[in-house]
Write a protein that holds these residues in place. Sequence first.
Motif, PDB file in Angstrom:
ATOM      1  N   ASP A  36       3.963  -4.722 -14.363  1.00  0.00           N
ATOM      2  CA  ASP A  36       2.901  -3.772 -14.008  1.00  0.00           C
ATOM      3  C   ASP A  36       1.902  -4.385 -13.020  1.00  0.00           C
ATOM      4  OD1 ASP A  36       3.906  -1.694 -15.500  1.00  0.00           O
ATOM      5  OD2 ASP A  36       2.623  -2.083 -17.241  1.00  0.00           O
ATOM      6  N   VAL A  37       1.503  -5.618 -13.262  1.00  0.00           N
ATOM      7  CA  VAL A  37       0.558  -6.283 -12.363  1.00  0.00           C
ATOM      8  C   VAL A  37       1.154  -6.398 -10.968  1.00  0.00           C
ATOM      9  CG1 VAL A  37      -0.569  -8.499 -11.845  1.00  0.00           C
ATOM     10  CG2 VAL A  37      -0.654  -7.567 -14.164  1.00  0.00           C
ATOM     11  N   ILE A  38       2.394  -6.831 -10.874  1.00  0.00           N
ATOM     12  CA  ILE A  38       3.041  -7.007  -9.574  1.00  0.00           C
ATOM     13  C   ILE A  38       3.185  -5.672  -8.853  1.00  0.00           C
ATOM     14  CG2 ILE A  38       5.128  -7.806  -8.407  1.00  0.00           C
ATOM     15  CD1 ILE A  38       3.212  -9.991  -9.688  1.00  0.00           C
ATOM     16  N   LYS A  39       3.560  -4.623  -9.588  1.00  0.00           N
ATOM     17  CA  LYS A  39       3.672  -3.294  -8.959  1.00  0.00           C
ATOM     18  C   LYS A  39       2.332  -2.844  -8.402  1.00  0.00           C
ATOM     19  CE  LYS A  39       5.641  -1.075 -12.376  1.00  0.00           C
ATOM     20  NZ  LYS A  39       6.284  -0.044 -13.209  1.00  0.00           N
ATOM     21  N   TRP A  40       1.264  -3.019  -9.162  1.00  0.00           N
ATOM     22  CA  TRP A  40      -0.062  -2.585  -8.713  1.00  0.00           C
ATOM     23  C   TRP A  40      -0.551  -3.408  -7.521  1.00  0.00           C
ATOM     24  CZ3 TRP A  40      -2.893   1.574  -9.347  1.00  0.00           C
ATOM     25  CH2 TRP A  40      -2.611   2.413 -10.424  1.00  0.00           C
ATOM     26  N   VAL A  41      -0.398  -4.711  -7.617  1.00  0.00           N
ATOM     27  CA  VAL A  41      -0.911  -5.578  -6.555  1.00  0.00           C
ATOM     28  C   VAL A  41      -0.215  -5.288  -5.231  1.00  0.00           C
ATOM     29  CG1 VAL A  41      -0.971  -7.977  -5.747  1.00  0.00           C
ATOM     30  CG2 VAL A  41      -1.720  -7.426  -8.043  1.00  0.00           C
ATOM     31  N   PHE A  42       1.108  -5.272  -5.235  1.00  0.00           N
ATOM     32  CA  PHE A  42       1.799  -5.076  -3.970  1.00  0.00           C
ATOM     33  C   PHE A  42       1.819  -3.612  -3.545  1.00  0.00           C
ATOM     34  CE2 PHE A  42       3.134  -9.354  -5.048  1.00  0.00           C
ATOM     35  CZ  PHE A  42       2.781  -9.986  -3.863  1.00  0.00           C
ATOM     36  N   GLY A  43       1.677  -2.700  -4.487  1.00  0.00           N
ATOM     37  CA  GLY A  43       1.506  -1.294  -4.118  1.00  0.00           C
ATOM     38  C   GLY A  43       0.188  -1.074  -3.410  1.00  0.00           C
ATOM     39  N   LEU A  44      -0.879  -1.658  -3.951  1.00  0.00           N
ATOM     40  CA  LEU A  44      -2.189  -1.546  -3.299  1.00  0.00           C
ATOM     41  C   LEU A  44      -2.211  -2.278  -1.960  1.00  0.00           C
ATOM     42  CD1 LEU A  44      -4.505  -1.937  -6.408  1.00  0.00           C
ATOM     43  CD2 LEU A  44      -4.133   0.128  -5.045  1.00  0.00           C
ATOM     44  N   TYR A  45      -1.508  -3.401  -1.879  1.00  0.00           N
ATOM     45  CA  TYR A  45      -1.408  -4.125  -0.607  1.00  0.00           C
ATOM     46  C   TYR A  45      -0.730  -3.244   0.442  1.00  0.00           C
ATOM     47  CZ  TYR A  45       0.275  -7.351   2.924  1.00  0.00           C
ATOM     48  OH  TYR A  45       0.564  -7.958   4.123  1.00  0.00           O
ATOM     49  N   ALA A  46       0.354  -2.595   0.064  1.00  0.00           N
ATOM     50  CA  ALA A  46       1.076  -1.734   1.009  1.00  0.00           C
ATOM     51  C   ALA A  46       0.206  -0.555   1.449  1.00  0.00           C
ATOM     52  CB  ALA A  46       2.372  -1.233   0.377  1.00  0.00           C
ATOM     53  N   ILE A  47      -0.481   0.063   0.512  1.00  0.00           N
ATOM     54  CA  ILE A  47      -1.363   1.190   0.849  1.00  0.00           C
ATOM     55  C   ILE A  47      -2.487   0.717   1.773  1.00  0.00           C
ATOM     56  CG2 ILE A  47      -3.075   2.778  -0.106  1.00  0.00           C
ATOM     57  CD1 ILE A  47      -1.191   3.029  -2.558  1.00  0.00           C
ATOM     58  N   GLY A  48      -3.044  -0.441   1.504  1.00  0.00           N
ATOM     59  CA  GLY A  48      -4.092  -0.985   2.357  1.00  0.00           C
ATOM     60  C   GLY A  48      -3.601  -1.265   3.763  1.00  0.00           C
ATOM     61  N   ASN A  49      -2.384  -1.781   3.875  1.00  0.00           N
ATOM     62  CA  ASN A  49      -1.818  -2.046   5.194  1.00  0.00           C
ATOM     63  C   ASN A  49      -1.568  -0.761   5.961  1.00  0.00           C
ATOM     64  OD1 ASN A  49      -1.709  -4.685   5.904  1.00  0.00           O
ATOM     65  ND2 ASN A  49       0.485  -4.914   5.613  1.00  0.00           N
ATOM     66  N   VAL A  50      -1.018   0.240   5.292  1.00  0.00           N
ATOM     67  CA  VAL A  50      -0.771   1.521   5.948  1.00  0.00           C
ATOM     68  C   VAL A  50      -2.095   2.133   6.403  1.00  0.00           C
ATOM     69  CG1 VAL A  50       0.016   3.896   5.574  1.00  0.00           C
ATOM     70  CG2 VAL A  50       1.415   1.981   4.784  1.00  0.00           C
ATOM     71  N   GLY A  51      -3.100   2.090   5.549  1.00  0.00           N
ATOM     72  CA  GLY A  51      -4.410   2.627   5.911  1.00  0.00           C
ATOM     73  C   GLY A  51      -5.017   1.897   7.093  1.00  0.00           C
ATOM     74  N   GLU A  52      -4.895   0.583   7.100  1.00  0.00           N
ATOM     75  CA  GLU A  52      -5.436  -0.206   8.207  1.00  0.00           C
ATOM     76  C   GLU A  52      -4.754   0.144   9.525  1.00  0.00           C
ATOM     77  OE1 GLU A  52      -5.778  -4.877   9.655  1.00  0.00           O
ATOM     78  OE2 GLU A  52      -4.903  -4.400   7.698  1.00  0.00           O
ATOM     79  N   HIS A  53      -3.433   0.218   9.509  1.00  0.00           N
ATOM     80  CA  HIS A  53      -2.695   0.510  10.734  1.00  0.00           C
ATOM     81  C   HIS A  53      -2.872   1.962  11.168  1.00  0.00           C
ATOM     82  CE1 HIS A  53      -0.967  -3.449  11.047  1.00  0.00           C
ATOM     83  NE2 HIS A  53      -0.632  -3.386   9.768  1.00  0.00           N
TER      84      HIS A  53
END
Length: 64
Positions: A36-53
Amino acid sequence: MSQGFKSRKLLFSIVIYLTATLFLWFAKINPELWVDVIKWVFGLYAIGNVGEHATKAITGPSGS
């Protein structure tokens, strides 16, 4: 600092990943919580990257 570690989001994600893995290794958390921790961390990382780009694409290369 190497080119890959200029992103604070990436560095923070790696630190959380390593911390969660150490907790799993020393039996402080169970495997289900680790997943669960890994899913949340890298899911939020991916969303943050998409938002930034997406923001950069909308505002243009100058950022204004």
